[in-house]
Design a protein around this motif. Structure first.
Motif, PDB file in Angstrom:
ATOM      1  N   VAL A 210       0.819  -1.209   0.000  1.00  0.00           N
ATOM      2  CA  VAL A 210       0.000   0.000   0.000  1.00  0.00           C
ATOM      3  C   VAL A 210       0.855   1.262   0.000  1.00  0.00           C
ATOM      4  CG1 VAL A 210      -0.319   0.035   2.519  1.00  0.00           C
ATOM      5  CG2 VAL A 210      -2.017   1.099   1.030  1.00  0.00           C
ATOM      6  N   PHE A 211       1.964   1.283   0.741  1.00  0.00           N
ATOM      7  CA  PHE A 211       2.791   2.489   0.786  1.00  0.00           C
ATOM      8  C   PHE A 211       3.563   2.698  -0.513  1.00  0.00           C
ATOM      9  CE2 PHE A 211       2.700   1.953   5.602  1.00  0.00           C
ATOM     10  CZ  PHE A 211       1.652   2.848   5.746  1.00  0.00           C
ATOM     11  N   CYS A 212       3.966   1.622  -1.170  1.00  0.00           N
ATOM     12  CA  CYS A 212       4.608   1.766  -2.487  1.00  0.00           C
ATOM     13  C   CYS A 212       3.600   2.325  -3.486  1.00  0.00           C
ATOM     14  CB  CYS A 212       5.150   0.424  -2.970  1.00  0.00           C
ATOM     15  SG  CYS A 212       6.608  -0.154  -2.066  1.00  0.00           S
ATOM     16  N   ALA A 213       2.358   1.877  -3.413  1.00  0.00           N
ATOM     17  CA  ALA A 213       1.315   2.371  -4.312  1.00  0.00           C
ATOM     18  C   ALA A 213       1.022   3.844  -4.058  1.00  0.00           C
ATOM     19  CB  ALA A 213       0.054   1.526  -4.173  1.00  0.00           C
ATOM     20  N   ILE A 214       1.011   4.268  -2.800  1.00  0.00           N
ATOM     21  CA  ILE A 214       0.813   5.685  -2.481  1.00  0.00           C
ATOM     22  C   ILE A 214       1.982   6.498  -3.014  1.00  0.00           C
ATOM     23  CG2 ILE A 214       0.746   7.369  -0.591  1.00  0.00           C
ATOM     24  CD1 ILE A 214      -0.897   5.244   0.997  1.00  0.00           C
ATOM     25  N   ALA A 215       3.204   6.018  -2.789  1.00  0.00           N
ATOM     26  CA  ALA A 215       4.396   6.741  -3.259  1.00  0.00           C
ATOM     27  C   ALA A 215       4.406   6.877  -4.778  1.00  0.00           C
ATOM     28  CB  ALA A 215       5.662   6.024  -2.784  1.00  0.00           C
ATOM     29  N   ALA A 216       3.858   5.897  -5.481  1.00  0.00           N
ATOM     30  CA  ALA A 216       3.815   5.933  -6.938  1.00  0.00           C
ATOM     31  C   ALA A 216       2.604   6.699  -7.472  1.00  0.00           C
ATOM     32  CB  ALA A 216       3.810   4.504  -7.483  1.00  0.00           C
ATOM     33  N   GLY A 217       1.738   7.177  -6.561  1.00  0.00           N
ATOM     34  CA  GLY A 217       0.565   7.928  -6.985  1.00  0.00           C
ATOM     35  C   GLY A 217      -0.601   7.073  -7.440  1.00  0.00           C
ATOM     36  N   ARG A 218      -0.561   5.776  -7.171  1.00  0.00           N
ATOM     37  CA  ARG A 218      -1.632   4.875  -7.581  1.00  0.00           C
ATOM     38  C   ARG A 218      -2.755   4.766  -6.549  1.00  0.00           C
ATOM     39  NH1 ARG A 218       2.881   2.048  -9.079  1.00  0.00           N
ATOM     40  NH2 ARG A 218       2.575   0.493  -7.460  1.00  0.00           N
ATOM     41  N   LEU A 219      -2.500   5.204  -5.332  1.00  0.00           N
ATOM     42  CA  LEU A 219      -3.524   5.231  -4.290  1.00  0.00           C
ATOM     43  C   LEU A 219      -3.553   6.627  -3.679  1.00  0.00           C
ATOM     44  CD1 LEU A 219      -3.084   1.864  -2.311  1.00  0.00           C
ATOM     45  CD2 LEU A 219      -4.971   2.519  -3.804  1.00  0.00           C
ATOM     46  N   PRO A 220      -4.751   7.079  -3.283  1.00  0.00           N
ATOM     47  CA  PRO A 220      -4.845   8.410  -2.680  1.00  0.00           C
ATOM     48  C   PRO A 220      -4.348   8.405  -1.239  1.00  0.00           C
ATOM     49  CG  PRO A 220      -6.986   7.353  -2.666  1.00  0.00           C
ATOM     50  CD  PRO A 220      -6.044   6.420  -3.414  1.00  0.00           C
ATOM     51  N   ALA A 221      -3.959   9.580  -0.787  1.00  0.00           N
ATOM     52  CA  ALA A 221      -3.532   9.752   0.607  1.00  0.00           C
ATOM     53  C   ALA A 221      -3.662  11.227   0.963  1.00  0.00           C
ATOM     54  CB  ALA A 221      -2.092   9.299   0.797  1.00  0.00           C
ATOM     55  N   HIS A 222      -3.779  11.499   2.240  1.00  0.00           N
ATOM     56  CA  HIS A 222      -3.753  12.871   2.737  1.00  0.00           C
ATOM     57  C   HIS A 222      -2.286  13.234   2.932  1.00  0.00           C
ATOM     58  CE1 HIS A 222      -8.056  13.241   3.250  1.00  0.00           C
ATOM     59  NE2 HIS A 222      -8.044  12.016   3.743  1.00  0.00           N
ATOM     60  N   LEU A 223      -1.646  13.606   1.835  1.00  0.00           N
ATOM     61  CA  LEU A 223      -0.215  13.888   1.813  1.00  0.00           C
ATOM     62  C   LEU A 223       0.063  15.268   2.398  1.00  0.00           C
ATOM     63  CD1 LEU A 223       2.489  12.678   0.848  1.00  0.00           C
ATOM     64  CD2 LEU A 223       2.118  13.874  -1.312  1.00  0.00           C
ATOM     65  N   LEU A 224       0.938  15.322   3.389  1.00  0.00           N
ATOM     66  CA  LEU A 224       1.288  16.575   4.058  1.00  0.00           C
ATOM     67  C   LEU A 224       2.622  17.130   3.587  1.00  0.00           C
ATOM     68  CD1 LEU A 224       0.393  15.509   7.709  1.00  0.00           C
ATOM     69  CD2 LEU A 224      -1.091  16.602   6.013  1.00  0.00           C
ATOM     70  N   HIS A 225       3.535  16.219   3.226  1.00  0.00           N
ATOM     71  CA  HIS A 225       4.891  16.619   2.864  1.00  0.00           C
ATOM     72  C   HIS A 225       5.540  15.455   2.127  1.00  0.00           C
ATOM     73  CE1 HIS A 225       9.026  18.108   3.394  1.00  0.00           C
ATOM     74  NE2 HIS A 225       9.340  16.888   3.761  1.00  0.00           N
ATOM     75  N   GLU A 226       6.454  15.777   1.226  1.00  0.00           N
ATOM     76  CA  GLU A 226       7.257  14.727   0.603  1.00  0.00           C
ATOM     77  C   GLU A 226       8.623  15.291   0.277  1.00  0.00           C
ATOM     78  OE1 GLU A 226       5.978  13.364  -3.338  1.00  0.00           O
ATOM     79  OE2 GLU A 226       4.535  15.009  -3.311  1.00  0.00           O
ATOM     80  N   ASP A 227       9.613  14.415   0.336  1.00  0.00           N
ATOM     81  CA  ASP A 227      10.969  14.771  -0.067  1.00  0.00           C
ATOM     82  C   ASP A 227      11.581  13.535  -0.728  1.00  0.00           C
ATOM     83  OD1 ASP A 227      12.042  13.064   1.972  1.00  0.00           O
ATOM     84  OD2 ASP A 227      12.132  14.722   3.399  1.00  0.00           O
ATOM     85  N   GLU A 228      12.866  13.557  -0.970  1.00  0.00           N
ATOM     86  CA  GLU A 228      13.483  12.453  -1.706  1.00  0.00           C
ATOM     87  C   GLU A 228      13.448  11.120  -0.959  1.00  0.00           C
ATOM     88  OE1 GLU A 228      17.989  12.492  -1.797  1.00  0.00           O
ATOM     89  OE2 GLU A 228      17.598  14.532  -1.085  1.00  0.00           O
ATOM     90  N   HIS A 229      13.305  11.165   0.376  1.00  0.00           N
ATOM     91  CA  HIS A 229      13.339   9.931   1.167  1.00  0.00           C
ATOM     92  C   HIS A 229      12.000   9.510   1.758  1.00  0.00           C
ATOM     93  CE1 HIS A 229      17.678   9.640   0.994  1.00  0.00           C
ATOM     94  NE2 HIS A 229      17.751  10.917   1.321  1.00  0.00           N
ATOM     95  N   PHE A 230      11.123  10.491   2.031  1.00  0.00           N
ATOM     96  CA  PHE A 230       9.914  10.186   2.799  1.00  0.00           C
ATOM     97  C   PHE A 230       8.668  10.871   2.262  1.00  0.00           C
ATOM     98  CE2 PHE A 230      13.479   9.927   5.793  1.00  0.00           C
ATOM     99  CZ  PHE A 230      13.339   8.609   6.207  1.00  0.00           C
ATOM    100  N   LEU A 231       7.537  10.250   2.559  1.00  0.00           N
ATOM    101  CA  LEU A 231       6.217  10.851   2.418  1.00  0.00           C
ATOM    102  C   LEU A 231       5.685  11.024   3.828  1.00  0.00           C
ATOM    103  CD1 LEU A 231       4.638   8.413  -0.210  1.00  0.00           C
ATOM    104  CD2 LEU A 231       5.668  10.639  -0.670  1.00  0.00           C
ATOM    105  N   VAL A 232       4.983  12.115   4.066  1.00  0.00           N
ATOM    106  CA  VAL A 232       4.326  12.328   5.351  1.00  0.00           C
ATOM    107  C   VAL A 232       2.839  12.420   5.065  1.00  0.00           C
ATOM    108  CG1 VAL A 232       4.082  13.844   7.340  1.00  0.00           C
ATOM    109  CG2 VAL A 232       6.336  13.546   6.260  1.00  0.00           C
ATOM    110  N   LEU A 233       2.063  11.574   5.720  1.00  0.00           N
ATOM    111  CA  LEU A 233       0.632  11.547   5.471  1.00  0.00           C
ATOM    112  C   LEU A 233      -0.130  11.242   6.741  1.00  0.00           C
ATOM    113  CD1 LEU A 233      -0.133   8.120   4.842  1.00  0.00           C
ATOM    114  CD2 LEU A 233       1.627   8.772   3.232  1.00  0.00           C
ATOM    115  N   LEU A 234      -1.423  11.507   6.696  1.00  0.00           N
ATOM    116  CA  LEU A 234      -2.276  11.175   7.829  1.00  0.00           C
ATOM    117  C   LEU A 234      -2.640   9.696   7.772  1.00  0.00           C
ATOM    118  CD1 LEU A 234      -4.680  14.237   7.907  1.00  0.00           C
ATOM    119  CD2 LEU A 234      -2.881  13.697   9.551  1.00  0.00           C
ATOM    120  N   ASP A 235      -2.633   9.049   8.922  1.00  0.00           N
ATOM    121  CA  ASP A 235      -3.065   7.655   9.028  1.00  0.00           C
ATOM    122  C   ASP A 235      -4.570   7.611   8.749  1.00  0.00           C
ATOM    123  OD1 ASP A 235      -3.912   5.081  10.084  1.00  0.00           O
ATOM    124  OD2 ASP A 235      -1.999   5.008  11.143  1.00  0.00           O
ATOM    125  N   ILE A 236      -5.014   6.731   7.854  1.00  0.00           N
ATOM    126  CA  ILE A 236      -6.443   6.675   7.551  1.00  0.00           C
ATOM    127  C   ILE A 236      -7.238   5.937   8.631  1.00  0.00           C
ATOM    128  CG2 ILE A 236      -6.141   6.934   5.067  1.00  0.00           C
ATOM    129  CD1 ILE A 236      -6.765   3.901   4.835  1.00  0.00           C
TER     130      ILE A 236
END
Length: 148
Positions: free
Chosen positions: A4-30
């Motif tokens: 699921v996290f690889c799919a979110i990182a690739a943009g294939r699943l939605p998420a409440h994305l707060l921040h992203e950089d080269e190493h991490f995504l920051v999102l709200l836990d659903i």
């Protein structure tokens, strides 16, 4: 199939994305345990902390500190924030992809936290939770724009 996290990182699943950089995504836990329950998710598929690249491990704590400041600025976790990494299946890691939880806490919330931990995956009240996540996402995105 991706996790699921690889799919979110690739943009294939939605998420409440707060921040992203080269190493991490920051999102709200659903399935949040508390309001503004944030996840720091590795961009690289690393099941365990020891699988994460050294560069990413070095940056994880600095990002977590910045997120803690943003949470507190936005009014969450002023009394405390749990930092949690479930590292392996026996530690209750549901998704085998490194992610760190920031769970804002306040005095007297233990009973509610435990109840939420037991019921968090039930479909009850999902529309209410979804609306709350949208409000929290906007609030925290604004907080992250600040320099601390």
């Amino acid at each position: 199939m991706d996790c699921v996290f690889c799919a979110i990182a690739a943009g294939r699943l939605p998420a409440h994305l707060l921040h992203e950089d080269e190493h991490f995504l920051v999102l709200l836990d659903i399935y949040p345990l508390r309001p503004a329950h944030v996840l720091v998710v590795s961009r690289e598929h690393a099941p365990l902390l020891t699988d994460l690249s050294a560069d990413a491990r070095d940056r994880l704590l600095a990002l977590t500190a910045r997120l803690s400041q943003a949470l507190r600025w936005a009014g969450y976790g002023r009394e405390g924030i749990n930092l949690l990494v479930n590292d392996g299946p026996a530690s209750n890691q549901h998704v085998p992809h490194l992610h760190l939880h920031l769970i804002p806490r306040r005095r007297g919330d233990l009973t509610g936290l435990l109840w939420r931990a037991l019921t968090r995956f039930l479909p009850l009240g999902r529309s209410v939770v979804q609306a709350r996540l949208e409000r929290e996402a906007e609030q925290l995105k604004n907080a992250l724009k600040l320099e601390f």
